[in-house]
Write an enzyme that holds these catalytic residues in place. Structure first.
Site, PDB file in Angstrom:
ATOM      1  N   ARG A 131      -9.456   1.178   8.932  1.00  0.00           N
ATOM      2  CA  ARG A 131      -9.103  -0.203   9.274  1.00  0.00           C
ATOM      3  C   ARG A 131     -10.213  -0.882  10.076  1.00  0.00           C
ATOM      4  O   ARG A 131     -10.076  -2.059  10.396  1.00  0.00           O
ATOM      5  CB  ARG A 131      -7.827  -0.207  10.103  1.00  0.00           C
ATOM      6  CG  ARG A 131      -6.549  -0.470   9.302  1.00  0.00           C
ATOM      7  CD  ARG A 131      -5.400  -0.306  10.257  1.00  0.00           C
ATOM      8  NE  ARG A 131      -4.203  -1.005   9.961  1.00  0.00           N
ATOM      9  CZ  ARG A 131      -3.108  -0.451   9.450  1.00  0.00           C
ATOM     10  NH1 ARG A 131      -3.128   0.799   9.053  1.00  0.00           N
ATOM     11  NH2 ARG A 131      -2.011  -1.139   9.329  1.00  0.00           N
TER      12      ARG A 131
ATOM     13  N   LYS B  82       0.828  -1.214   0.000  1.00  0.00           N
ATOM     14  CA  LYS B  82       0.000   0.000   0.000  1.00  0.00           C
ATOM     15  C   LYS B  82       0.860   1.261   0.000  1.00  0.00           C
ATOM     16  O   LYS B  82       0.626   2.181  -0.778  1.00  0.00           O
ATOM     17  CB  LYS B  82      -0.929   0.039   1.237  1.00  0.00           C
ATOM     18  CG  LYS B  82      -1.905  -1.116   1.332  1.00  0.00           C
ATOM     19  CD  LYS B  82      -2.869  -0.952   2.506  1.00  0.00           C
ATOM     20  CE  LYS B  82      -2.203  -0.947   3.867  1.00  0.00           C
ATOM     21  NZ  LYS B  82      -1.555  -2.216   4.254  1.00  0.00           N
TER      22      LYS B  82
ATOM     23  N   ARG C  71      11.303  -0.340  10.750  1.00  0.00           N
ATOM     24  CA  ARG C  71      10.236  -0.091  11.711  1.00  0.00           C
ATOM     25  C   ARG C  71      10.311  -1.062  12.891  1.00  0.00           C
ATOM     26  O   ARG C  71      10.604  -2.236  12.711  1.00  0.00           O
ATOM     27  CB  ARG C  71       8.878  -0.247  11.020  1.00  0.00           C
ATOM     28  CG  ARG C  71       8.500   0.970  10.218  1.00  0.00           C
ATOM     29  CD  ARG C  71       7.301   0.735   9.371  1.00  0.00           C
ATOM     30  NE  ARG C  71       6.189   0.076  10.056  1.00  0.00           N
ATOM     31  CZ  ARG C  71       4.988  -0.074   9.511  1.00  0.00           C
ATOM     32  NH1 ARG C  71       4.758   0.391   8.299  1.00  0.00           N
ATOM     33  NH2 ARG C  71       4.024  -0.675  10.155  1.00  0.00           N
TER      34      ARG C  71
ATOM     35  N   ARG D 101      -0.503  -8.421  13.355  1.00  0.00           N
ATOM     36  CA  ARG D 101      -1.016  -7.424  12.404  1.00  0.00           C
ATOM     37  C   ARG D 101      -1.880  -8.089  11.332  1.00  0.00           C
ATOM     38  O   ARG D 101      -2.906  -7.543  10.916  1.00  0.00           O
ATOM     39  CB  ARG D 101       0.154  -6.649  11.782  1.00  0.00           C
ATOM     40  CG  ARG D 101       0.749  -5.656  12.788  1.00  0.00           C
ATOM     41  CD  ARG D 101       2.163  -5.245  12.448  1.00  0.00           C
ATOM     42  NE  ARG D 101       2.267  -4.470  11.245  1.00  0.00           N
ATOM     43  CZ  ARG D 101       3.410  -4.277  10.579  1.00  0.00           C
ATOM     44  NH1 ARG D 101       4.533  -4.822  11.014  1.00  0.00           N
ATOM     45  NH2 ARG D 101       3.425  -3.555   9.506  1.00  0.00           N
TER      46      ARG D 101
ATOM     47  N   ARG E  81      12.056  -5.463   5.031  1.00  0.00           N
ATOM     48  CA  ARG E  81      11.949  -4.133   4.419  1.00  0.00           C
ATOM     49  C   ARG E  81      12.563  -3.022   5.284  1.00  0.00           C
ATOM     50  O   ARG E  81      12.619  -3.118   6.507  1.00  0.00           O
ATOM     51  CB  ARG E  81      10.496  -3.818   4.071  1.00  0.00           C
ATOM     52  CG  ARG E  81       9.601  -3.544   5.249  1.00  0.00           C
ATOM     53  CD  ARG E  81       8.160  -3.353   4.782  1.00  0.00           C
ATOM     54  NE  ARG E  81       7.302  -3.036   5.893  1.00  0.00           N
ATOM     55  CZ  ARG E  81       5.994  -2.830   5.815  1.00  0.00           C
ATOM     56  NH1 ARG E  81       5.391  -2.916   4.638  1.00  0.00           N
ATOM     57  NH2 ARG E  81       5.294  -2.535   6.872  1.00  0.00           N
TER      58      ARG E  81
HETATM   59  P1  AMP Z   1       0.959   0.784   9.069  1.00  0.00           P
HETATM   60  O1  AMP Z   1       2.095   1.726   8.911  1.00  0.00           O
HETATM   61  O2  AMP Z   1      -0.234   1.158   8.249  1.00  0.00           O
HETATM   62  O3  AMP Z   1       1.345  -0.657   8.887  1.00  0.00           O
HETATM   63  O4  AMP Z   1       0.478   0.911  10.598  1.00  0.00           O
HETATM   64  C1  AMP Z   1       1.350   0.601  11.674  1.00  0.00           C
HETATM   65  C2  AMP Z   1       0.546   0.439  12.949  1.00  0.00           C
HETATM   66  O5  AMP Z   1      -0.111   1.675  13.259  1.00  0.00           O
HETATM   67  C3  AMP Z   1      -0.572  -0.593  12.880  1.00  0.00           C
HETATM   68  O6  AMP Z   1      -0.121  -1.913  13.140  1.00  0.00           O
HETATM   69  C4  AMP Z   1      -1.514  -0.070  13.969  1.00  0.00           C
HETATM   70  O7  AMP Z   1      -1.015  -0.381  15.259  1.00  0.00           O
HETATM   71  C5  AMP Z   1      -1.401   1.433  13.787  1.00  0.00           C
HETATM   72  N1  AMP Z   1      -2.392   1.955  12.812  1.00  0.00           N
HETATM   73  C6  AMP Z   1      -2.146   2.556  11.609  1.00  0.00           C
HETATM   74  N2  AMP Z   1      -3.280   2.931  11.005  1.00  0.00           N
HETATM   75  C7  AMP Z   1      -4.276   2.556  11.836  1.00  0.00           C
HETATM   76  C8  AMP Z   1      -5.697   2.651  11.766  1.00  0.00           C
HETATM   77  N3  AMP Z   1      -6.306   3.185  10.706  1.00  0.00           N
HETATM   78  N4  AMP Z   1      -6.402   2.166  12.827  1.00  0.00           N
HETATM   79  C9  AMP Z   1      -5.816   1.626  13.906  1.00  0.00           C
HETATM   80  N5  AMP Z   1      -4.482   1.490  14.025  1.00  0.00           N
HETATM   81  C10 AMP Z   1      -3.713   1.946  13.004  1.00  0.00           C
END
Ligand code: AMP
Length: 227
Positions: free
Chosen positions: A97, A22, A170, A181, A136
């Protein structure tokens, strides 16, 4: 209600499990179309780094690979979408989400008489996501993404794009957290596929191929959806 809501056009959503690409695809669309990539993960990581109240509440949840509470994420998204640059159009990467977030987004857009232009679902095999995520890393300078197995910079440790030498991984990109996740994705986020199908906004795309091939398909979809 947001009194600073602006007319943002278009609004695109990228759906897919962690590791589906994404972020990579959103960045390419941002470059090609001039839309703003809006990643709630990035916004939350910035809040954690800045030590804001929301960041402090989110930190442990993110490290455990679970979802941050809807109220925190929705507030962060609303604030960001009220900024001027978002009027160029946004690509939502990692939001919504949950069903609550999807409804909050619909309400926010309805304030300016808008709705989603397309929800693009990146379809991938879960099994491949662990390898993708565990390897990554990104350039700390410009955010360009790399991978230990699939995409190394030409000169090890130096970004091809900006020449930066500070590469970042990360904290939540490890095998244990990835399992949580993926679980959170299937339990809470995958049902949104049905939600957007019901709105007639869903477009599925096979996202297991080469980045450039997927980008070409995405670009065609976006052109049609925003024409
Ligand atoms: P990402 O960078 O999108 O993989 O997000 C990393 C982490 O941030 C996720 O595993 C969640 O803990 C949190 N997170 C990001 N976006 C959301 C969302 N829309 N709702 C809830 N938690 C989020």
């Amino acid at each position: 209600m947001l009194d600073t809501a602006k007319n943002i056009a278009p609004v695109l959503i990228l759906l897919g499990p962690p590791g589906a690409g994404k972020g990579t695809q959103a960045r390419m669309l941002e470059e090609q179309f001039g839309f703003v990539q809006l990643s709630t993960g990035d916004l939350l990581r910035a809040a954690v780094a800045a030590g804001t109240e929301a960041g402090q509440r989110a930190k442990a949840v993110m490290e455990a690979g679970q979802l941050v509470s809807d109220d925190i994420v929705i507030a962060i998204l609303r604030d960001r979408m009220a900024e001027d640059d978002c009027a160029k159009g946004v690509i939502l990467d990692g939001f919504p989400r949950t069903a609550v977030q999807a409804e909050a987004l619909d309400d926010l857009l309805a304030e300016t008489g808008q709705k989603i232009d397309a929800a693009i679902s990146l379809e991938v095999d879960d099994a491949a996501m662990v390898t993708r995520i565990a390897g990554r890393y990104t350039c700390g300078g410009c955010g360009e993404g790399y991978h230990d197995s699939f995409k190394q910079p030409a000169k090890a440790g130096t970004c091809d794009k900006c020449g930066g030498t500070e590469m970042k991984r990360r904290a939540d990109d490890n095998a244990e957290t990835v399992a949580s996740r993926l679980e959170a994705y299937h339990a809470q986020t995958a049902p949104l596929i049905t939600y957007y199908k019901g709105q007639g906004a869903l477009i599925g795309i096979d996202a297991m191929g080469e980045i450039e091939d997927i980008a070409a398909k995405m670009s065609a979809i976006v052109k049609t959806a925003t024409a």
